[in-house]
Scaffold this active site. Sequence first.
Site, PDB file in Angstrom:
ATOM      1  CD  GLU A 180       2.481   1.666  -3.143  1.00 17.02           C
ATOM      2  OE1 GLU A 180       2.768   1.147  -2.043  1.00 17.02           O
ATOM      3  OE2 GLU A 180       3.313   2.206  -3.878  1.00 17.02           O
ATOM      4  NE  ARG A 186       3.961  -6.409   5.089  1.00 21.54           N
ATOM      5  CZ  ARG A 186       3.912  -5.449   4.174  1.00 21.54           C
ATOM      6  NH1 ARG A 186       4.698  -4.407   4.266  1.00 21.54           N
ATOM      7  NH2 ARG A 186       3.057  -5.530   3.181  1.00 21.54           N
TER       8      ARG A 186
END
Length: 182
Positions: free
Chosen positions: A103, A66
């Site tokens: 994460e 991204r």
Amino acid sequence: MTDHADLSALLQSRIRDVADYPEPGVMFKDITPLLADPKAFDALTEALADVAHRAGATKVVGLEARGFILGAPVAVRAGLGFIPVRKAGKLPGATLSQSYDLEYGSAEIEVHAEDLGAEDRVLVVDDVLATGGTAEASLQLIRRAGAEVAGLAVLMELGFLGGRARLEPALAGAPLEALLTV
Ligand SMILES: O=P(O)(O)OC[C@H]1O[C@H](OP(=O)(O)OP(=O)(O)O)[C@H](O)[C@@H]1O
Ligand SMILES: Nc1ncnc2[nH]cnc12
């Protein structure tokens, strides 16, 4: 030029929360609605290109995947070269590699060693700062390549995950700019 409150509201309105993706307990911040809105995407790249100018950057690094979508138009808009930092095994030339945790899961990123050198001041661009693992690894790569870190610019910081504090040593005084914080 969009003022700060208008920009924040526009960007915020184009980010979709997806619960329990890619695994239970994660609130995924999906930027695809923002990318599909030309006004919002234009305002975002303008704001990030301003950060690049203010930081005195000479190159923009984008973090796969991204960070490529945001970093490449920012580099063009700022008149700077774009350097991709890729997931391991994707770059054909001689690379520097760095492992890190995120994460959800763990990963390894690489950069072409010849793309960065002592003459460079590098702004790292990404969509989301979560735990800071990806950004930290990218800053380590930039320093190991002999370049200077001009800063880190993200669309969104997930403040509750503590990425900003984790990045303090790696940033070593360079600015961290988040257009939105949740
Ligand atoms: O601060 P962190 O905990 O490191 O997490 C942030 C990173 O995680 C996401 O990328 P991801 O690795 O999911 O890859 P993608 O862009 O290819 O989807 C995001 O785009 C950041 O690069
Ligand atoms: N919650 C999240 N949403 C989108 N991208 C992420 N990268 C790491 N955590 C994320």
